[in-house]
Design an enzyme around this catalytic site. Structure first.
Site, PDB file in Angstrom:
ATOM      1  N   GLU A 187      14.008-106.935   5.071  1.00 58.13           N
ATOM      2  CA  GLU A 187      14.580-107.518   3.912  1.00 58.13           C
ATOM      3  C   GLU A 187      14.950-108.894   3.974  1.00 58.13           C
ATOM      4  O   GLU A 187      14.642-109.816   3.109  1.00 58.13           O
ATOM      5  CB  GLU A 187      15.953-106.913   3.400  1.00 58.13           C
ATOM      6  CG  GLU A 187      15.878-105.443   2.879  1.00 58.13           C
ATOM      7  CD  GLU A 187      15.204-105.212   1.759  1.00 58.13           C
ATOM      8  OE1 GLU A 187      15.092-106.253   1.088  1.00 58.13           O
ATOM      9  OE2 GLU A 187      15.093-104.028   1.247  1.00 58.13           O
ATOM     10  N   ARG A 191      12.547-111.851   1.829  1.00 57.50           N
ATOM     11  CA  ARG A 191      13.301-112.437   0.739  1.00 57.50           C
ATOM     12  C   ARG A 191      13.853-113.677   1.476  1.00 57.50           C
ATOM     13  O   ARG A 191      13.604-114.708   0.481  1.00 57.50           O
ATOM     14  CB  ARG A 191      14.791-111.901   0.423  1.00 57.50           C
ATOM     15  CG  ARG A 191      14.287-110.418  -0.079  1.00 57.50           C
ATOM     16  CD  ARG A 191      15.532-109.786  -0.622  1.00 57.50           C
ATOM     17  NE  ARG A 191      15.709-108.194  -0.717  1.00 57.50           N
ATOM     18  CZ  ARG A 191      16.248-107.309  -1.644  1.00 57.50           C
ATOM     19  NH1 ARG A 191      17.109-108.110  -2.687  1.00 57.50           N
ATOM     20  NH2 ARG A 191      16.215-106.373  -1.954  1.00 57.50           N
ATOM     21  N   ASP A 337       5.388 -97.799   0.514  1.00 56.89           N
ATOM     22  CA  ASP A 337       4.649 -98.557  -0.448  1.00 56.89           C
ATOM     23  C   ASP A 337       3.771 -99.911   0.234  1.00 56.89           C
ATOM     24  O   ASP A 337       2.832-100.027   0.290  1.00 56.89           O
ATOM     25  CB  ASP A 337       5.222 -99.128  -1.617  1.00 56.89           C
ATOM     26  CG  ASP A 337       6.729 -99.937  -1.192  1.00 56.89           C
ATOM     27  OD1 ASP A 337       7.064 -99.607   0.287  1.00 56.89           O
ATOM     28  OD2 ASP A 337       7.738-100.108  -1.946  1.00 56.89           O
ATOM     29  N   GLU A 506       7.680-104.129  -9.988  1.00 56.40           N
ATOM     30  CA  GLU A 506       6.413-103.857  -9.746  1.00 56.40           C
ATOM     31  C   GLU A 506       5.387-103.713 -10.860  1.00 56.40           C
ATOM     32  O   GLU A 506       4.466-103.995 -10.803  1.00 56.40           O
ATOM     33  CB  GLU A 506       6.603-102.247  -9.110  1.00 56.40           C
ATOM     34  CG  GLU A 506       7.123-102.593  -7.536  1.00 56.40           C
ATOM     35  CD  GLU A 506       8.821-102.534  -7.759  1.00 56.40           C
ATOM     36  OE1 GLU A 506       9.170-103.396  -6.444  1.00 56.40           O
ATOM     37  OE2 GLU A 506       9.366-102.185  -8.615  1.00 56.40           O
ATOM     38  N   THR A 593       5.570-109.580  -0.612  1.00 59.22           N
ATOM     39  CA  THR A 593       5.921-108.479  -1.285  1.00 59.22           C
ATOM     40  C   THR A 593       7.156-108.599  -2.201  1.00 59.22           C
ATOM     41  O   THR A 593       7.557-107.592  -2.979  1.00 59.22           O
ATOM     42  CB  THR A 593       6.141-107.251  -0.383  1.00 59.22           C
ATOM     43  OG1 THR A 593       6.268-105.975  -1.088  1.00 59.22           O
ATOM     44  CG2 THR A 593       7.502-107.159   0.436  1.00 59.22           C
TER      45      THR A 593
END
Length: 611
Positions: A187, A191, A337, A506, A593
């Site tokens: 994360e 981010r 994913d 998404e 992502t």
């Protein structure tokens, strides 16, 4: 005399009849010749294609007209089925560009409204709780919303937000990094590090790699030297997750102030988390000149290359102590994913090595997509929606018709893999599309339709976190989405614990990519409907937007949380969807992502020695 008069009268009549008929015949022939010459100059191909577009029901198949004999053979688009280009009637009814400019402005206004709530009630915290008007640290306390939002503000030209966010980062983030405790490696990388690196590039810090974004660089808004300094400090602390692990698989958690790392309580790492770090660290090596960032993270993918798979598909857990997979659960939702996403995107990012040392990544991606089509793709009953299910107990276990909203990243990834970022039309004209590429593009479009229907079957027009699908011989019982007017209401079940909406990106991410690649305006229209639903049901008057507890009921109960990715991803993708395609072109930029765009590395000099 009477006889002679009759003969004379008859002769005059016959002569007049002959003259008039001849005149009319000559006129008709002349008209046809004029039409032939005139239409030949315009081109019969365009006329024929127009007939296909309007779908005339009265065209005669048994009586060919003269154009059939005079026209030149039409020039067919290469490799595409005959009806591919003109099959979408929405092309004929698209909104004017001025309307899309207006809609893009609405998205910018939504972003500023979201930011105002965060700035007023949660500045410096990770996330805003918009209903209770306070901040919360759920991601390690590094001000994640500030960093996640910065490149969105740059892209939108929201200069006041750029100034506010940049100042906070320059004044506070380094100190927070040195003082804070445990953070999640994944994360924090996607981010915070990803957000810093994208802002650095878009602000003009990367002179060698800039110039292709289409975004004006505003000087003096962001101190790029300071951004790079903070990025390196953060990355140095995160690298310990790799260097302290006994295998190539990093530990999942890092204690920033101690520069230490450890595994999760169960000892495992998510497969997606361990393999979704390479883009960010590789780009940092590119701009810093230090190969260590790229070298450590690429070891993970090199290790994954050696592990056994199920037709390219992998379990969702991996053990950093052994370097082996744990369990048999296979899915493209949570914990699985972005593994598949980064197989493709890391390969795309390093253009110079696509056909040499990194070719194996595209081969792994290709094998995995074949596995998805063979093992995970099914159709619903009664209406044939295409979806991607799960194998909770591996290949030999039962198929589960469950699909997370997270899986809706896949249509965009499939489209990107098929054309490598250029338009479908250009790829076809250049003879670059294989049969498998065309098949994957069709799957991408079919899955995007399903993802959109996950929104449209609900009472709010917003998707649940998880949906189940009715299949032949395995009808999923349970409640529907609540929108009785939807054609697909009987195809989708939404269970009570899965009805929440977290403002996820998404689906709109895939709509953005598919619009760029197919140029079909229906993807814009679908995105606009989704945006309107966010505006109607999630906007908070005092500032910000909130997650929902139940998208199937009206009014929907609210959850009191604005995720950082709503500003960093959802609104960014919507803004780009409604904008011009020369902004961050997909053959020159690849989005991490968390939707932070990074430039494609085109020169071998720009990457470290490990690749």
């Amino acid at each position: 005399m009477v006889t002679q008069a009759l003969i004379t009268k008859s002769s005059k009549y016959q002569c007049g009849k002959f003259t008039l008929g001849k005149f009319l015949s000559l006129l008709m022939v002349s008209g046809l010749i004029y039409l032939v010459v005139h239409k030949s100059s315009e081109g019969f191909v365009s006329g024929e294609l127009h007939d296909k577009e309007v779908g005339s029901k009265h065209a005669s198949k048994s009586s060919p007209n003269i154009r059939t004999f005079w026209r030149k053979p039409p020039r067919l688009p290469p490799r595409l089925p005959p009806n591919e280009i003109y099959k979408n009637s929405s092309v004929l009814n698209q909104s004017p560009s001025s309307e899309w400019t207006s809609r893009q402005k609405k998205v910018k206004e939504a972003f500023k409204h979201a930011w105002s709530g965060y700035q007023n009630y949660a500045m410096g915290y990770d996330e805003l709780m918009p209903l209770s008007r306070r901040g919360i640290d759920g991601l390690g306390g590094l001000g994640a919303t500030v960093v996640d939002s910065l490149d969105t503000a740059i892209i939108m030209g929201a200069d006041d937000v750029v100034s506010e966010a940049s100042k906070w980062i320059e004044d506070n983030l380094m100190k927070k990094i040195s003082e804070k405790g445990q953070v999640n490696l994944f994360e924090t990388t996607i981010r915070v590090l990803g957000g810093l690196l994208s802002a650095y590039h878009l602000s003009g810090g990367d002179q060698a790699g800039g110039g292709d974004s289409g975004i004006p660089v505003t000087p003096n808004k962001t101190n790029t030297d300071r951004i790079l300094e903070i990025s390196k400090d953060l990355a140095d602390r995160l690298l310990v997750a790799f260097t302290s692990s006994p295998t190539a698989i990093p530990f999942s958690d890092v204690v920033l102030r101690d520069r230490s790392a450890h595994a999760a309580p169960d000892g495992l790492s998510s497969t997606s988390e361990a393999t979704t770090l390479q883009m960010e660290f590789s780009y940092l090596s590119r701009i810093s000149g230090d190969s260590k960032y790229d070298m450590e993270t690429m070891k993970v993918l090199e290790h994954m290359r050696k592990l056994p798979t199920v037709e390219g598909l992998v379990p969702i857990y991996i053990n950093p102590h052994s370097g082996q997979f744990s369990g048999e659960n296979i899915r493209l939702g949570s914990r699985g994913d972005s593994y598949y996403e980064y197989l493709l995107k890391v390969w795309v990012q390093h253009e110079h090595y696509r056909n040499t040392s990194l070719k194996y990544l595209f081969e792994m991606y290709t094998e995995a997509m074949r596995g998805v089509k063979h093992l995970l793709v099914q159709k619903t009953t009664p209406n044939g929606l295409v979806f991607v299910g799960e194998l909770p107990h591996g290949r030999n276990g039962a198929f589960s018709p469950k699909m997370d909203h997270l899986v809706c990243f896949l249509p965009g990834t499939l489209a990107l893999g098929a054309t490598k970022g250029i338009t479908k039309k250009k790829a076809a004209e250049s003879n670059l599309l294989t049969n498998e590429d065309i098949e994957n593009l069709q799957l991408a479009e079919d899955l995007a339709k399903t993802c959109v229907q996950m929104y449209f079957v609900t009472s709010t027009g917003l998707a649940p976190e998880i949906a189940y699908f009715h299949t032949e011989g395995n009808p999923e019982g349970g409640p529907d989405g609540g929108n009785r007017s939807s054609q697909y209401i009987s195809d989708i079940t939404i269970k009570p614990l899965d009805r929440h909406n977290l403002l996820r990106p998404e689906t709109v991410e895939s709509l953005f990519v598919l619009y760029r690649i197919t140029e079909d305006p229906k993807y814009r229209e679908w995105g606009w409907q989704i945006f309107q639903a966010f505006e109607k049901y999630t906007k908070v008057d005092s500032g910000g937007y909130t997650s929902l507890d139940d998208v199937t009921s009206l009014p929907p109960p609210r959850r009191d949380k604005m995720e950082t990715f709503f500003l960093g991803e959802t609104l960014k993708y919507l803004y780009l969807l409604f904008g011009e395609s020369n902004i961050l072109p997909l053959d020159k930029y690849v989005f991490n992502t968390e939707a932070h765009p990074l430039p494609v590395i085109r020169s071998s000099i720009q990457v470290s020695n490990t690749v």
